[in-house]
Write a protein that holds these residues in place. Structure first.
Motif, PDB file in Angstrom:
ATOM      1  N   TRP A  52       0.670   3.956  -2.310  1.00  0.00           N
ATOM      2  CA  TRP A  52       0.920   4.618  -3.599  1.00  0.00           C
ATOM      3  C   TRP A  52       2.404   4.495  -3.913  1.00  0.00           C
ATOM      4  O   TRP A  52       3.242   4.429  -3.029  1.00  0.00           O
ATOM      5  N   GLY A  53       2.688   4.380  -5.206  1.00  0.00           N
ATOM      6  CA  GLY A  53       4.060   4.180  -5.625  1.00  0.00           C
ATOM      7  C   GLY A  53       4.312   2.726  -5.998  1.00  0.00           C
ATOM      8  O   GLY A  53       3.392   1.986  -6.355  1.00  0.00           O
ATOM      9  N   ASN A  54       5.553   2.300  -5.884  1.00  0.00           N
ATOM     10  CA  ASN A  54       5.963   0.950  -6.224  1.00  0.00           C
ATOM     11  C   ASN A  54       5.305  -0.082  -5.307  1.00  0.00           C
ATOM     12  O   ASN A  54       5.360   0.038  -4.088  1.00  0.00           O
ATOM     13  N   ARG A  55       4.683  -1.085  -5.915  1.00  0.00           N
ATOM     14  CA  ARG A  55       3.921  -2.066  -5.131  1.00  0.00           C
ATOM     15  C   ARG A  55       4.801  -2.846  -4.166  1.00  0.00           C
ATOM     16  O   ARG A  55       4.408  -3.097  -3.017  1.00  0.00           O
ATOM     17  N   SER A  57       7.508  -1.835  -2.748  1.00  0.00           N
ATOM     18  CA  SER A  57       7.853  -0.917  -1.668  1.00  0.00           C
ATOM     19  C   SER A  57       6.677  -0.744  -0.709  1.00  0.00           C
ATOM     20  O   SER A  57       6.862  -0.685   0.520  1.00  0.00           O
ATOM     21  N   ILE A  58       5.469  -0.662  -1.242  1.00  0.00           N
ATOM     22  CA  ILE A  58       4.270  -0.554  -0.396  1.00  0.00           C
ATOM     23  C   ILE A  58       4.183  -1.753   0.543  1.00  0.00           C
ATOM     24  O   ILE A  58       3.975  -1.609   1.758  1.00  0.00           O
ATOM     25  N   HIS A  93       8.082   6.233   3.928  1.00  0.00           N
ATOM     26  CA  HIS A  93       7.563   5.728   2.653  1.00  0.00           C
ATOM     27  C   HIS A  93       7.181   6.943   1.827  1.00  0.00           C
ATOM     28  O   HIS A  93       6.190   7.618   2.115  1.00  0.00           O
ATOM     29  N   ARG A  94       7.999   7.221   0.842  1.00  0.00           N
ATOM     30  CA  ARG A  94       7.815   8.414   0.026  1.00  0.00           C
ATOM     31  C   ARG A  94       7.700   9.644   0.931  1.00  0.00           C
ATOM     32  O   ARG A  94       8.645   9.977   1.622  1.00  0.00           O
ATOM     33  N   THR A  95       6.556  10.329   0.985  1.00  0.00           N
ATOM     34  CA  THR A  95       6.458  11.529   1.824  1.00  0.00           C
ATOM     35  C   THR A  95       5.862  11.239   3.201  1.00  0.00           C
ATOM     36  O   THR A  95       5.701  12.158   4.001  1.00  0.00           O
ATOM     37  N   ASP A 200      -8.041   5.195  -9.545  1.00  0.00           N
ATOM     38  CA  ASP A 200      -6.639   5.552  -9.748  1.00  0.00           C
ATOM     39  C   ASP A 200      -6.328   5.559 -11.243  1.00  0.00           C
ATOM     40  O   ASP A 200      -7.239   5.472 -12.076  1.00  0.00           O
TER      41      ASP A 200
END
Length: 256
Positions: A52-55, A57-58, A93-95, A200
């Motif tokens: 989830w989030g920026n692809r 970054s994933i 990664h994020r949380t 989503d």
């Protein structure tokens, strides 16, 4: 658009997007780095967990997770010692952080050691037409070991009204054999007919515009509504339409 016209339109979009080219920009590319069944399962599960989030970054962080496990996720899970988990410090990664990552490694070892693996859990608790109750049971087993309460948020629970997008995506990868080289189909004790669409923002918005979904929230009741309508078009493989809905929402967003 009439129902037969909608089915024909979406079937064409499935053909367009359910191809090896899809892998190039999708998190499914991470488990495609591996050949061993357990490596595919573990890399797929961990990748889906942070999807989830920026692809970009994933993808970058998923690759980093694999590198931290020496590109041998199953071996690392099964043979790691407490000191080996120190290398995970600093991962985020994020949380989802190093503490969460460390617990996931321990929980996966417990599942492979004491529960015959992930497929066994989902197979044992699946119903004839749904894996959503099995996701609930999987989460219960996954968090059998001592853990921080905050880590539980990284595995969704459909029985608490979550659409469970990421774990449904993981299940699509494992169960569905698309014969196009995208989904793996290595869990042959389960059927694609039992799968639910990874709902989503993108797929939900397109589904609403096409009249497949009326509920405004992307939650478990919305997923049930979407599943029902997708099964009308193809009861044997309803989640193939995930490729169509996602492709339309991401790659043809000007149209939708």
């Amino acid at each position: 658009m009439k129902s037969n016209e909608l089915k024909e339109f979406l079937d064409e979009k499935v053909i367009q997007y359910n191809t090896p080219r899809f892998i190039e920009s999708d998190p499914v590319q991470i488990p495609h780095l591996f050949d061993k069944r357990e490596d595919i399962e573990i890399s797929g599960f961990l990748t889906a967990t942070i999807a989830w989030g920026n692809r970009k970054s994933i993808l970058n962080n998923s690759k980093k997770m694999m590198e931290l496990m020496d590109m041998s996720p199953y071996e690392f899970v099964m043979q790691h010692e407490e000191s080996d988990l120190e290398r995970l410090q600093g991962f985020v990664h994020r949380t989802f952080n190093a503490e969460d990552f460390s617990y996931f490694i321990k929980a996966l070892k417990n599942i492979y050691t004491n529960h015959q693996g992930m497929e066994e859990i989902f197979t044992r608790h699946a119903t004839n037409n749904s894996l959503q109750p099995a996701i609930h049971e999987f989460k219960s087993i996954f968090f059998q070991l001592p853990h921080q309460k905050r880590t539980e948020k990284h595995v969704s629970d459909p029985l608490k009204k979550s659409a469970a997008k990421r774990i449904n995506m993981f299940l699509r990868w494992m169960v569905r054999n698309d014969r196009s080289g995208v989904d793996f189909g290595i869990w042959n004790r389960l059927s694609p007919a039992q799968l639910s669409c990874p709902l989503d923002v993108h797929s939900g918005n397109v589904a609403r515009k096409l009249g497949l979904l009326k509920r405004k929230m992307n939650d478990a009741p919305a997923l049930a509504e979407l599943d029902k309508n997708l099964r009308k078009m193809d009861a044997a493989d309803p989640v193939k339409y995930d490729f169509a809905l996602f492709g339309l929402g991401v790659f043809e967003k000007d149209r939708f």
